[in-house]
Design a protein around this motif. Structure first.
Motif, PDB file in Angstrom:
ATOM      1  N   THR A  86      37.498  54.069  49.170  1.00 56.01           N
ATOM      2  CA  THR A  86      38.112  53.814  47.868  1.00 56.01           C
ATOM      3  C   THR A  86      37.017  53.467  46.871  1.00 56.01           C
ATOM      4  O   THR A  86      35.849  53.338  47.241  1.00 56.01           O
ATOM      5  CB  THR A  86      39.121  52.639  47.920  1.00 56.01           C
ATOM      6  OG1 THR A  86      38.398  51.404  48.015  1.00 56.01           O
ATOM      7  CG2 THR A  86      40.102  52.769  49.073  1.00 56.01           C
ATOM      8  N   ALA A  87      37.416  53.267  45.632  1.00 59.91           N
ATOM      9  CA  ALA A  87      36.463  52.810  44.615  1.00 59.91           C
ATOM     10  C   ALA A  87      36.176  51.322  44.784  1.00 59.91           C
ATOM     11  O   ALA A  87      35.333  50.774  44.086  1.00 59.91           O
ATOM     12  CB  ALA A  87      37.020  53.085  43.221  1.00 59.91           C
ATOM     13  N   GLY A  88      36.868  50.676  45.721  1.00 53.43           N
ATOM     14  CA  GLY A  88      36.642  49.260  45.997  1.00 53.43           C
ATOM     15  C   GLY A  88      37.321  48.358  44.980  1.00 53.43           C
ATOM     16  O   GLY A  88      38.004  48.811  44.066  1.00 53.43           O
ATOM     17  N   LEU A 108      41.929  38.526  52.722  1.00 54.98           N
ATOM     18  CA  LEU A 108      41.776  39.563  53.735  1.00 54.98           C
ATOM     19  C   LEU A 108      40.810  39.125  54.816  1.00 54.98           C
ATOM     20  O   LEU A 108      39.810  38.489  54.507  1.00 54.98           O
ATOM     21  CB  LEU A 108      41.268  40.858  53.090  1.00 54.98           C
ATOM     22  CG  LEU A 108      42.245  41.559  52.175  1.00 54.98           C
ATOM     23  CD1 LEU A 108      41.602  42.805  51.576  1.00 54.98           C
ATOM     24  CD2 LEU A 108      43.526  41.930  52.895  1.00 54.98           C
ATOM     25  N   PRO A 109      41.063  39.461  56.082  1.00 52.77           N
ATOM     26  CA  PRO A 109      42.234  40.190  56.522  1.00 52.77           C
ATOM     27  C   PRO A 109      43.510  39.381  56.310  1.00 52.77           C
ATOM     28  O   PRO A 109      43.500  38.155  56.365  1.00 52.77           O
ATOM     29  CB  PRO A 109      41.991  40.456  58.000  1.00 52.77           C
ATOM     30  CG  PRO A 109      40.791  39.683  58.391  1.00 52.77           C
ATOM     31  CD  PRO A 109      40.157  39.142  57.169  1.00 52.77           C
ATOM     32  N   GLY A 110      44.602  40.111  56.101  1.00 49.46           N
ATOM     33  CA  GLY A 110      45.885  39.469  55.869  1.00 49.46           C
ATOM     34  C   GLY A 110      46.988  40.482  55.663  1.00 49.46           C
ATOM     35  O   GLY A 110      46.744  41.686  55.687  1.00 49.46           O
ATOM     36  N   PRO A 111      48.207  40.010  55.436  1.00 49.79           N
ATOM     37  CA  PRO A 111      49.392  40.877  55.388  1.00 49.79           C
ATOM     38  C   PRO A 111      49.641  41.536  54.034  1.00 49.79           C
ATOM     39  O   PRO A 111      50.772  41.593  53.573  1.00 49.79           O
ATOM     40  CB  PRO A 111      50.514  39.908  55.742  1.00 49.79           C
ATOM     41  CG  PRO A 111      50.064  38.615  55.149  1.00 49.79           C
ATOM     42  CD  PRO A 111      48.565  38.597  55.355  1.00 49.79           C
ATOM     43  N   TYR A 112      48.586  42.030  53.417  1.00 50.20           N
ATOM     44  CA  TYR A 112      48.717  42.579  52.065  1.00 50.20           C
ATOM     45  C   TYR A 112      48.298  44.039  52.024  1.00 50.20           C
ATOM     46  O   TYR A 112      47.396  44.458  52.747  1.00 50.20           O
ATOM     47  CB  TYR A 112      47.841  41.794  51.081  1.00 50.20           C
ATOM     48  CG  TYR A 112      48.123  40.317  51.109  1.00 50.20           C
ATOM     49  CD1 TYR A 112      49.257  39.812  50.478  1.00 50.20           C
ATOM     50  CD2 TYR A 112      47.288  39.447  51.788  1.00 50.20           C
ATOM     51  CE1 TYR A 112      49.538  38.454  50.514  1.00 50.20           C
ATOM     52  CE2 TYR A 112      47.566  38.088  51.828  1.00 50.20           C
ATOM     53  CZ  TYR A 112      48.693  37.600  51.199  1.00 50.20           C
ATOM     54  OH  TYR A 112      48.977  36.264  51.246  1.00 50.20           O
ATOM     55  N   THR A 113      48.929  44.792  51.141  1.00 46.14           N
ATOM     56  CA  THR A 113      48.511  46.162  50.844  1.00 46.14           C
ATOM     57  C   THR A 113      48.052  46.171  49.398  1.00 46.14           C
ATOM     58  O   THR A 113      48.767  45.719  48.510  1.00 46.14           O
ATOM     59  CB  THR A 113      49.677  47.166  51.021  1.00 46.14           C
ATOM     60  OG1 THR A 113      50.130  47.111  52.366  1.00 46.14           O
ATOM     61  CG2 THR A 113      49.226  48.583  50.685  1.00 46.14           C
ATOM     62  N   PHE A 114      46.852  46.676  49.184  1.00 44.68           N
ATOM     63  CA  PHE A 114      46.305  46.798  47.835  1.00 44.68           C
ATOM     64  C   PHE A 114      46.228  48.277  47.479  1.00 44.68           C
ATOM     65  O   PHE A 114      45.866  49.105  48.313  1.00 44.68           O
ATOM     66  CB  PHE A 114      44.912  46.168  47.754  1.00 44.68           C
ATOM     67  CG  PHE A 114      44.932  44.682  47.952  1.00 44.68           C
ATOM     68  CD1 PHE A 114      45.161  43.832  46.883  1.00 44.68           C
ATOM     69  CD2 PHE A 114      44.742  44.133  49.210  1.00 44.68           C
ATOM     70  CE1 PHE A 114      45.196  42.460  47.063  1.00 44.68           C
ATOM     71  CE2 PHE A 114      44.778  42.756  49.396  1.00 44.68           C
ATOM     72  CZ  PHE A 114      45.005  41.923  48.323  1.00 44.68           C
ATOM     73  N   ILE A 115      46.576  48.604  46.260  1.00 48.48           N
ATOM     74  CA  ILE A 115      46.513  49.983  45.787  1.00 48.48           C
ATOM     75  C   ILE A 115      45.189  50.157  45.049  1.00 48.48           C
ATOM     76  O   ILE A 115      44.942  49.495  44.044  1.00 48.48           O
ATOM     77  CB  ILE A 115      47.692  50.318  44.844  1.00 48.48           C
ATOM     78  CG1 ILE A 115      49.027  49.940  45.479  1.00 48.48           C
ATOM     79  CG2 ILE A 115      47.645  51.792  44.433  1.00 48.48           C
ATOM     80  CD1 ILE A 115      49.335  50.631  46.785  1.00 48.48           C
ATOM     81  N   LEU A 116      44.348  51.040  45.592  1.00 47.94           N
ATOM     82  CA  LEU A 116      43.028  51.275  45.024  1.00 47.94           C
ATOM     83  C   LEU A 116      42.831  52.767  44.766  1.00 47.94           C
ATOM     84  O   LEU A 116      43.548  53.600  45.331  1.00 47.94           O
ATOM     85  CB  LEU A 116      41.942  50.773  45.986  1.00 47.94           C
ATOM     86  CG  LEU A 116      41.963  49.274  46.291  1.00 47.94           C
ATOM     87  CD1 LEU A 116      40.957  48.943  47.382  1.00 47.94           C
ATOM     88  CD2 LEU A 116      41.668  48.465  45.039  1.00 47.94           C
ATOM     89  N   ILE A 117      41.843  53.088  43.970  1.00 53.63           N
ATOM     90  CA  ILE A 117      41.522  54.486  43.690  1.00 53.63           C
ATOM     91  C   ILE A 117      40.804  55.068  44.901  1.00 53.63           C
ATOM     92  O   ILE A 117      39.833  54.496  45.392  1.00 53.63           O
ATOM     93  CB  ILE A 117      40.639  54.599  42.433  1.00 53.63           C
ATOM     94  CG1 ILE A 117      41.389  54.064  41.218  1.00 53.63           C
ATOM     95  CG2 ILE A 117      40.191  56.044  42.213  1.00 53.63           C
ATOM     96  CD1 ILE A 117      40.522  53.873  39.988  1.00 53.63           C
ATOM     97  N   ALA A 118      41.300  56.201  45.394  1.00 55.43           N
ATOM     98  CA  ALA A 118      40.682  56.869  46.542  1.00 55.43           C
ATOM     99  C   ALA A 118      39.317  57.423  46.142  1.00 55.43           C
ATOM    100  O   ALA A 118      39.140  57.931  45.039  1.00 55.43           O
ATOM    101  CB  ALA A 118      41.585  57.996  47.034  1.00 55.43           C
ATOM    102  N   SER A 119      38.347  57.301  47.057  1.00 60.70           N
ATOM    103  CA  SER A 119      37.021  57.879  46.807  1.00 60.70           C
ATOM    104  C   SER A 119      36.990  59.311  47.334  1.00 60.70           C
ATOM    105  O   SER A 119      37.903  59.763  48.021  1.00 60.70           O
ATOM    106  CB  SER A 119      35.937  57.048  47.496  1.00 60.70           C
ATOM    107  OG  SER A 119      35.931  57.304  48.892  1.00 60.70           O
ATOM    108  N   LYS A 120      35.905  59.999  47.068  1.00 54.84           N
ATOM    109  CA  LYS A 120      35.741  61.365  47.565  1.00 54.84           C
ATOM    110  C   LYS A 120      35.561  61.391  49.077  1.00 54.84           C
ATOM    111  O   LYS A 120      35.677  62.447  49.690  1.00 54.84           O
ATOM    112  CB  LYS A 120      34.570  62.036  46.860  1.00 54.84           C
ATOM    113  CG  LYS A 120      34.853  62.283  45.398  1.00 54.84           C
ATOM    114  CD  LYS A 120      33.706  62.989  44.722  1.00 54.84           C
ATOM    115  CE  LYS A 120      33.877  62.914  43.256  1.00 54.84           C
ATOM    116  NZ  LYS A 120      34.233  63.944  42.499  1.00 54.84           N
TER     117      LYS A 120
END
Length: 176
Positions: A86-88, A108-120
């Protein structure tokens, strides 16, 4: 018996602390060979596959009846994986933009989902729309998890890439 194989399925019984993580090597090997599996995370069980296997991703989508246009998340072992695929997390610039990495690393680590920009680096089939002959969509966002589950982390450590994942819906039937 801790490991059983029946009808092409492999069942592994491991200590929840992953103190016997050596038992999980066959799971990682099968995933690397294109298998689709079910593993625990810190919130629920997940159906997973190696993000580098297009056929496994397509099989996972068929199993869950997920359209190719619907997003899938990735399970990461470390921030290094997150930064690669991801772009981090924004690290701030001292000019009023927040350092989200500093805030997130406490969770993190933990029960979360983060939406990030996918890298190449994230394979195109992970974010593709349509059939295998369809053109690839432009880069999109991806859901990223780093579960706080010892067994999940042990499997991720054995992999040299994150796992594609989707949750397993478990229906409970009460018989009266």
């Amino acid at each position: 018996m801790d490991n059983e194989q029946e009808d092409g399925l492999v069942y592994i019984e491991a200590d929840p602390s992953a103190s016997d993580s050596w038992k999980l090597e066959p799971i990682a090997n099968l995933l690397k060979q294109g298998a689709v599996g079910v593993i625990p995370t810190d919130t629920m069980y997940a159906i997973v596959c190696d993000l580098r296997s297009q056929s496994a991703i397509e099989r996972l989508r068929r199993i869950k009846n997920i359209e190719a246009s619907k997003p899938l998340s990735i399970l990461c072992h470390s921030f290094r994986d997150i930064d690669k695929y991801t772009a981090g997390f924004p690290r701030g610039d001292g000019q009023g933009h927040a350092n989200l990495f500093k805030a997130v690393k406490h969770y993190l680590p933990g029960p979360y989902t983060f939406i990030l920009i996918a890298s190449k680096e994230l394979p195109k089939q992970c974010i593709r729309f349509g059939t295998s002959s369809a053109k690839y969509a432009s880069r999109k966002n991806v859901g990223v998890r780093m579960p706080d589950d010892a067994i999940c982390q042990a499997i991720l450590k054995e992999m040299d890439a994150p796992l594609i994942c989707t949750r397993v819906l478990i229906l409970l039937l009460m018989v009266v």
